[in-house]
Design a protein around this motif. Sequence first.
Motif, PDB file in Angstrom:
ATOM      1  N   ILE A 131       0.842  -1.202   0.000  1.00  0.00           N
ATOM      2  CA  ILE A 131       0.000   0.000   0.000  1.00  0.00           C
ATOM      3  C   ILE A 131       0.875   1.249   0.000  1.00  0.00           C
ATOM      4  CG2 ILE A 131      -1.608   1.380   1.396  1.00  0.00           C
ATOM      5  CD1 ILE A 131      -2.819  -1.398   2.298  1.00  0.00           C
ATOM      6  N   VAL A 132       1.830   1.326   0.926  1.00  0.00           N
ATOM      7  CA  VAL A 132       2.691   2.504   1.040  1.00  0.00           C
ATOM      8  C   VAL A 132       3.534   2.678  -0.221  1.00  0.00           C
ATOM      9  CG1 VAL A 132       4.557   3.579   2.370  1.00  0.00           C
ATOM     10  CG2 VAL A 132       2.691   2.396   3.560  1.00  0.00           C
ATOM     11  N   ASN A 133       3.974   1.584  -0.795  1.00  0.00           N
ATOM     12  CA  ASN A 133       4.803   1.636  -2.000  1.00  0.00           C
ATOM     13  C   ASN A 133       4.083   2.261  -3.197  1.00  0.00           C
ATOM     14  OD1 ASN A 133       7.383   0.998  -3.193  1.00  0.00           O
ATOM     15  ND2 ASN A 133       6.309  -0.553  -4.372  1.00  0.00           N
ATOM     16  N   GLU A 134       2.770   2.215  -3.209  1.00  0.00           N
ATOM     17  CA  GLU A 134       1.993   2.760  -4.328  1.00  0.00           C
ATOM     18  C   GLU A 134       1.713   4.253  -4.218  1.00  0.00           C
ATOM     19  OE1 GLU A 134       1.076   1.367  -7.242  1.00  0.00           O
ATOM     20  OE2 GLU A 134       2.321  -0.322  -6.601  1.00  0.00           O
ATOM     21  N   LEU A 135       2.068   4.865  -3.109  1.00  0.00           N
ATOM     22  CA  LEU A 135       1.755   6.283  -2.908  1.00  0.00           C
ATOM     23  C   LEU A 135       2.736   7.167  -3.664  1.00  0.00           C
ATOM     24  CD1 LEU A 135       1.048   6.124   0.908  1.00  0.00           C
ATOM     25  CD2 LEU A 135      -0.632   6.216  -0.938  1.00  0.00           C
ATOM     26  N   LYS A 136       2.219   8.165  -4.381  1.00  0.00           N
ATOM     27  CA  LYS A 136       3.089   9.026  -5.182  1.00  0.00           C
ATOM     28  C   LYS A 136       3.946   9.963  -4.328  1.00  0.00           C
ATOM     29  CE  LYS A 136      -0.473  12.469  -6.172  1.00  0.00           C
ATOM     30  NZ  LYS A 136      -1.260  13.096  -7.236  1.00  0.00           N
ATOM     31  N   CYS A 137       3.609  10.155  -3.076  1.00  0.00           N
ATOM     32  CA  CYS A 137       4.416  11.020  -2.206  1.00  0.00           C
ATOM     33  C   CYS A 137       5.596  10.266  -1.585  1.00  0.00           C
ATOM     34  CB  CYS A 137       3.555  11.657  -1.120  1.00  0.00           C
ATOM     35  SG  CYS A 137       2.685  10.493  -0.055  1.00  0.00           S
ATOM     36  N   VAL A 138       5.707   8.977  -1.846  1.00  0.00           N
ATOM     37  CA  VAL A 138       6.771   8.136  -1.281  1.00  0.00           C
ATOM     38  C   VAL A 138       7.735   7.739  -2.397  1.00  0.00           C
ATOM     39  CG1 VAL A 138       7.253   5.932  -0.142  1.00  0.00           C
ATOM     40  CG2 VAL A 138       5.254   7.285   0.539  1.00  0.00           C
ATOM     41  N   ASP A 139       9.038   7.956  -2.156  1.00  0.00           N
ATOM     42  CA  ASP A 139      10.047   7.619  -3.158  1.00  0.00           C
ATOM     43  C   ASP A 139      10.627   6.223  -2.975  1.00  0.00           C
ATOM     44  OD1 ASP A 139      10.266  10.193  -4.681  1.00  0.00           O
ATOM     45  OD2 ASP A 139      10.676  10.935  -2.663  1.00  0.00           O
ATOM     46  N   LYS A 140      10.749   5.776  -1.745  1.00  0.00           N
ATOM     47  CA  LYS A 140      11.331   4.461  -1.468  1.00  0.00           C
ATOM     48  C   LYS A 140      10.694   3.910  -0.200  1.00  0.00           C
ATOM     49  CE  LYS A 140      15.756   2.148  -0.685  1.00  0.00           C
ATOM     50  NZ  LYS A 140      17.215   2.312  -0.668  1.00  0.00           N
ATOM     51  N   VAL A 141      10.419   2.613  -0.191  1.00  0.00           N
ATOM     52  CA  VAL A 141       9.850   1.952   0.985  1.00  0.00           C
ATOM     53  C   VAL A 141      10.803   0.852   1.419  1.00  0.00           C
ATOM     54  CG1 VAL A 141       7.857   0.724   1.923  1.00  0.00           C
ATOM     55  CG2 VAL A 141       7.528   2.413   0.126  1.00  0.00           C
ATOM     56  N   VAL A 142      11.050   0.799   2.736  1.00  0.00           N
ATOM     57  CA  VAL A 142      11.940  -0.221   3.295  1.00  0.00           C
ATOM     58  C   VAL A 142      11.271  -0.852   4.509  1.00  0.00           C
ATOM     59  CG1 VAL A 142      14.061   0.922   2.495  1.00  0.00           C
ATOM     60  CG2 VAL A 142      13.154   1.449   4.772  1.00  0.00           C
ATOM     61  N   PRO A 143      11.594  -2.108   4.803  1.00  0.00           N
ATOM     62  CA  PRO A 143      11.076  -2.708   6.038  1.00  0.00           C
ATOM     63  C   PRO A 143      11.757  -2.067   7.253  1.00  0.00           C
ATOM     64  CG  PRO A 143      11.967  -4.390   4.550  1.00  0.00           C
ATOM     65  CD  PRO A 143      12.368  -3.062   4.012  1.00  0.00           C
ATOM     66  N   GLN A 144      10.974  -1.762   8.279  1.00  0.00           N
ATOM     67  CA  GLN A 144      11.558  -1.335   9.550  1.00  0.00           C
ATOM     68  C   GLN A 144      11.676  -2.595  10.402  1.00  0.00           C
ATOM     69  OE1 GLN A 144      10.914   2.106  12.720  1.00  0.00           O
ATOM     70  NE2 GLN A 144       9.211   0.699  12.723  1.00  0.00           N
ATOM     71  N   THR A 145      12.907  -3.069  10.575  1.00  0.00           N
ATOM     72  CA  THR A 145      13.138  -4.331  11.278  1.00  0.00           C
ATOM     73  C   THR A 145      13.609  -4.123  12.705  1.00  0.00           C
ATOM     74  OG1 THR A 145      15.380  -4.428  10.393  1.00  0.00           O
ATOM     75  CG2 THR A 145      13.653  -5.561   9.130  1.00  0.00           C
ATOM     76  N   SER A 146      13.749  -2.852  13.103  1.00  0.00           N
ATOM     77  CA  SER A 146      14.200  -2.524  14.451  1.00  0.00           C
ATOM     78  C   SER A 146      13.632  -1.164  14.833  1.00  0.00           C
ATOM     79  CB  SER A 146      15.734  -2.481  14.485  1.00  0.00           C
ATOM     80  OG  SER A 146      16.196  -1.863  15.657  1.00  0.00           O
ATOM     81  N   MET A 147      13.402  -0.958  16.113  1.00  0.00           N
ATOM     82  CA  MET A 147      12.960   0.346  16.592  1.00  0.00           C
ATOM     83  C   MET A 147      14.123   1.335  16.671  1.00  0.00           C
ATOM     84  SD  MET A 147       9.735   0.383  16.953  1.00  0.00           S
ATOM     85  CE  MET A 147       9.424   1.774  18.028  1.00  0.00           C
ATOM     86  N   ASN A 148      15.337   0.859  16.495  1.00  0.00           N
ATOM     87  CA  ASN A 148      16.526   1.704  16.567  1.00  0.00           C
ATOM     88  C   ASN A 148      16.683   2.490  15.265  1.00  0.00           C
ATOM     89  OD1 ASN A 148      19.116   2.809  16.594  1.00  0.00           O
ATOM     90  ND2 ASN A 148      19.971   1.086  17.738  1.00  0.00           N
ATOM     91  N   LYS A 149      16.312   3.768  15.306  1.00  0.00           N
ATOM     92  CA  LYS A 149      16.355   4.599  14.098  1.00  0.00           C
ATOM     93  C   LYS A 149      17.787   4.896  13.651  1.00  0.00           C
ATOM     94  CE  LYS A 149      11.797   5.305  14.135  1.00  0.00           C
ATOM     95  NZ  LYS A 149      11.253   4.255  14.940  1.00  0.00           N
ATOM     96  N   MET A 150      18.756   4.793  14.555  1.00  0.00           N
ATOM     97  CA  MET A 150      20.156   4.994  14.164  1.00  0.00           C
ATOM     98  C   MET A 150      20.615   3.875  13.237  1.00  0.00           C
ATOM     99  SD  MET A 150      21.345   7.872  15.140  1.00  0.00           S
ATOM    100  CE  MET A 150      23.086   7.648  14.798  1.00  0.00           C
ATOM    101  N   GLU A 151      20.092   2.666  13.420  1.00  0.00           N
ATOM    102  CA  GLU A 151      20.411   1.567  12.499  1.00  0.00           C
ATOM    103  C   GLU A 151      19.936   1.919  11.098  1.00  0.00           C
ATOM    104  OE1 GLU A 151      18.971  -2.251  13.784  1.00  0.00           O
ATOM    105  OE2 GLU A 151      20.021  -2.120  15.706  1.00  0.00           O
TER     106      GLU A 151
END
Length: 147
Positions: free
Chosen positions: A64-84
């Motif tokens: 769903i998110v990948n189809e949105l025109k306001c989004v350039d790239k979608v990645v899985p969030q596999t950790s809550m650590n945003k520094m990763e």
Amino acid sequence: MSDKKYKIGYTTEVFDMFHIGHLNILKNARRRCDYLIVGVSTDEVVKSYKNKTPIIPFKERIAIVNELKCVDKVVPQTSMNKMEAWNQLHFNVLFHGSDWQGSDMYNNMINQFSNVGVDVVFLPHTDGISSTYLSEILQKINIENFE
């Protein structure tokens, strides 16, 4: 909130039962950067910190998110650590809903990201809508239909 324009923006969400609040955050984030990367939380990540399984499976939420025109790239969030995520993606700004502003978790993130020159920008939360709220309504309807 300043109108500073960033090169690469990043935001994450579960995006369970996609609604107007999700769209508002993504559109507002995209206006503030040239390139928007969106992390969609995996089912395992959601279970780890919310102790529940999303209603919509990960593969469908990311599609769903990948189809949105306001989004350039979608990645899985596999950790809550945003520094990763930053170590892999090297974004200039982290966007999140204002409902998290002032929380210990985000205050710590602001400090961490300031060390690498990344801003944390809180975007207006859409009042009156959330996936949790929608889930509660669905549960109530389901219970009423079976009583």
